[in-house]
Design a protein around this motif. Structure first.
Motif, PDB file in Angstrom:
ATOM      1  N   ILE A 193      -5.487   3.536  -1.623  1.00  0.00           N
ATOM      2  CA  ILE A 193      -6.869   3.621  -1.129  1.00  0.00           C
ATOM      3  C   ILE A 193      -7.313   5.041  -1.471  1.00  0.00           C
ATOM      4  O   ILE A 193      -6.753   6.010  -0.930  1.00  0.00           O
ATOM      5  CB  ILE A 193      -6.929   3.392   0.399  1.00  0.00           C
ATOM      6  CG1 ILE A 193      -6.299   2.050   0.772  1.00  0.00           C
ATOM      7  CG2 ILE A 193      -8.360   3.505   0.902  1.00  0.00           C
ATOM      8  CD1 ILE A 193      -6.038   1.874   2.270  1.00  0.00           C
ATOM      9  N   MET A 208      -8.877   8.614  -1.775  1.00  0.00           N
ATOM     10  CA  MET A 208      -9.367   9.552  -0.759  1.00  0.00           C
ATOM     11  C   MET A 208      -9.848  10.796  -1.503  1.00  0.00           C
ATOM     12  O   MET A 208      -9.288  11.151  -2.537  1.00  0.00           O
ATOM     13  CB  MET A 208      -8.228   9.955   0.189  1.00  0.00           C
ATOM     14  CG  MET A 208      -7.554   8.791   0.900  1.00  0.00           C
ATOM     15  SD  MET A 208      -6.205   9.323   1.997  1.00  0.00           S
ATOM     16  CE  MET A 208      -4.964   9.815   0.820  1.00  0.00           C
ATOM     17  N   GLU A 250       4.679   4.605   9.612  1.00  0.00           N
ATOM     18  CA  GLU A 250       3.794   5.747   9.835  1.00  0.00           C
ATOM     19  C   GLU A 250       4.349   7.059   9.265  1.00  0.00           C
ATOM     20  O   GLU A 250       3.580   7.860   8.731  1.00  0.00           O
ATOM     21  CB  GLU A 250       3.525   5.957  11.330  1.00  0.00           C
ATOM     22  CG  GLU A 250       2.632   4.903  11.967  1.00  0.00           C
ATOM     23  CD  GLU A 250       3.418   3.785  12.637  1.00  0.00           C
ATOM     24  OE1 GLU A 250       4.561   3.521  12.206  1.00  0.00           O
ATOM     25  OE2 GLU A 250       2.889   3.160  13.576  1.00  0.00           O
ATOM     26  N   GLN A 251       5.655   7.270   9.405  1.00  0.00           N
ATOM     27  CA  GLN A 251       6.215   8.540   8.909  1.00  0.00           C
ATOM     28  C   GLN A 251       6.695   8.433   7.463  1.00  0.00           C
ATOM     29  O   GLN A 251       6.495   9.328   6.659  1.00  0.00           O
ATOM     30  CB  GLN A 251       7.421   8.994   9.763  1.00  0.00           C
ATOM     31  CG  GLN A 251       7.050   9.793  10.998  1.00  0.00           C
ATOM     32  CD  GLN A 251       6.648   8.862  12.126  1.00  0.00           C
ATOM     33  OE1 GLN A 251       7.287   7.830  12.315  1.00  0.00           O
ATOM     34  NE2 GLN A 251       5.590   9.191  12.836  1.00  0.00           N
ATOM     35  N   GLY A 278       3.142   0.364   5.122  1.00  0.00           N
ATOM     36  CA  GLY A 278       4.360   1.142   5.350  1.00  0.00           C
ATOM     37  C   GLY A 278       4.431   1.790   6.729  1.00  0.00           C
ATOM     38  O   GLY A 278       3.444   1.868   7.456  1.00  0.00           O
ATOM     39  N   GLY A 307       6.379   5.702   5.153  1.00  0.00           N
ATOM     40  CA  GLY A 307       5.803   4.777   4.168  1.00  0.00           C
ATOM     41  C   GLY A 307       6.729   3.579   3.956  1.00  0.00           C
ATOM     42  O   GLY A 307       7.597   3.299   4.776  1.00  0.00           O
ATOM     43  N   THR A 311       0.873  -1.185   0.000  1.00  0.00           N
ATOM     44  CA  THR A 311       0.000   0.000   0.000  1.00  0.00           C
ATOM     45  C   THR A 311       0.903   1.224   0.000  1.00  0.00           C
ATOM     46  O   THR A 311       1.877   1.301   0.750  1.00  0.00           O
ATOM     47  CB  THR A 311      -0.928   0.011   1.218  1.00  0.00           C
ATOM     48  OG1 THR A 311      -0.136  -0.131   2.394  1.00  0.00           O
ATOM     49  CG2 THR A 311      -1.949  -1.100   1.140  1.00  0.00           C
ATOM     50  N   LEU A 329       1.162   5.648  -1.127  1.00  0.00           N
ATOM     51  CA  LEU A 329       0.440   6.869  -1.529  1.00  0.00           C
ATOM     52  C   LEU A 329       0.657   7.174  -3.012  1.00  0.00           C
ATOM     53  O   LEU A 329      -0.118   7.932  -3.607  1.00  0.00           O
ATOM     54  CB  LEU A 329       0.859   8.049  -0.653  1.00  0.00           C
ATOM     55  CG  LEU A 329       0.514   7.863   0.838  1.00  0.00           C
ATOM     56  CD1 LEU A 329       0.964   9.060   1.662  1.00  0.00           C
ATOM     57  CD2 LEU A 329      -0.974   7.614   1.042  1.00  0.00           C
ATOM     58  N   LEU A 380      -4.108   8.127   5.345  1.00  0.00           N
ATOM     59  CA  LEU A 380      -4.896   7.537   6.431  1.00  0.00           C
ATOM     60  C   LEU A 380      -3.962   7.082   7.538  1.00  0.00           C
ATOM     61  O   LEU A 380      -2.778   6.799   7.290  1.00  0.00           O
ATOM     62  CB  LEU A 380      -5.660   6.316   5.898  1.00  0.00           C
ATOM     63  CG  LEU A 380      -6.689   6.614   4.816  1.00  0.00           C
ATOM     64  CD1 LEU A 380      -7.006   5.343   4.033  1.00  0.00           C
ATOM     65  CD2 LEU A 380      -7.953   7.186   5.453  1.00  0.00           C
TER      66      LEU A 380
END
Ligand code: SAM
Length: 295
Positions: free
Chosen positions: A261, A263, A243-244, A241, A246, A218, A220, A270
């Protein structure tokens, strides 16, 4: 920390029962020290709080080294009966039982209203050999997850949706930290957890792909809408990935798909555990029973 071992005949010796009211007691100090990761690791133990979690641990076959409960829980009849039943069962399996004051439990859990039960449990990680590319299986892999609440929530979601296990890749937050264990709400005891470095995961991913499995990362910058992937055929790993940062480039490069995903609000991304929940629901959608009118 002293451990209970099976006797020579292979029969588990019942644990000892002791009453402790002082926070300065060496056994209490040793349990309190498990708040630090280095002590959890050296003792291979961790702490979980509450009757539900302690019962889940025992019922799922995890080894409880020490069970502590408040002598004040005696005031509540229903609770007292359930604690005593758990204590009897745990003791028969070799757990030591410490009957303590609320002050001791407060010191252990750093809560004003401590739970009436605290368990000291042996850590358990599964062997990577158990990660089999079998038809119909879905696994979650987390790249360097940092937040204990995210990890606990993801473990709980995997348990709820019937994923096979969670693979922790690289340096991650400790799955046995109190905050993580709390967030799993007992699912920790029903979920296979694996740990490996990035290199070993990439090797696993390569052989996974060779045997027909798909690896859905997943991202961005993902080129594929996460709803357009067919999750019903191949065994799959859903790779999430950090949190900061990815996914690392090397991990992203091992994926069969990089999914986005979609948005349409203003947030950049997210939360990791929310994204994992959305992916898991989509991947398991075909297996979830339909309920409601007309089903
Ligand atoms: N700044 C990070 C980045 O650039 O990747 C944000 C990471 S996000 C908070 C944590 C992880 O959740 C991501 O690496 C990805 O795995 C997943 N994620 C969050 N939102 C996503 C989205 N809209 N599409 C795909 N994955 C998403």
């Amino acid at each position: 920390m002293k451990q209970n071992l099976p006797s020579k005949q292979g029969v588990m010796k019942p644990g000892r029962v002791e009453e402790i009211t002082s926070t300065a007691n060496p056994r209490i100090k040793a349990i309190k020290a498990l708040a630090m990761k280095k002590n959890r690791d050296s003792e291979n133990l961790f702490v979980c709080e509450g009757l539900k979690l302690a019962t889940d641990a025992l019922d799922a076959g995890w080894s409880i080294k020490t069970l502590l409960y408040s002598k004040n829980a005696a005031g509540d009849d229903g609770l007292r009966g359930r604690i005593e039943a758990l204590s009897t069962k745990a003791r028969a399996r070799g757990s030591d039982i410490l009957i303590t004051s609320d002050k001791v439990l407060t010191a252990l859990t750093r809560r004003d209203n401590p739970q009436a039960v605290v368990a000291v449990v042996e850590q358990k990680l599964a062997s990577p050999d158990e990660i089999q590319c079998d038809p119909g299986t879905t696994w979650i892999a987390l790249d360097r997850v940092r937040d204990p609440g995210n990890l606990g929530t993801i473990i709980r979601t995997c348990d709820a949706l019937g994923a096979q296990g969670v693979i922790l890749v690289g340096q991650t937050t400790d799955p046995f930290a109190l905050e993580t264990v709390r967030a799993t709400m007992g699912s920790l005891f029903h979920t296979h957890l694996f740990k490996m470095d990035e290199e070993s995961f990439i090797e696993l991913a390569q052989s996974w792909r060779k045997t027909g499995g798909q690896l859905v990362g997943t991202h961005l910058n993902g080129a594929v809408d996460h709803r357009s992937i067919d999750y019903s055929q191949a065994p799959q790993i859903l790779l999430m990935g950090n949190e900061q940062q990815g996914l690392t480039d090397d991990l992203a490069a091992t994926c069969t798909h990089l999914a986005l995903i979609s948005m349409n609000g203003r947030a950049d991304s997210l939360n990791l555990s929310v994204a994992t929940g959305i992916m898991l629901f989509e991947a398991q959608r075909h297996k979830l029973a339909t309920i409601g009118a007309g089903a």
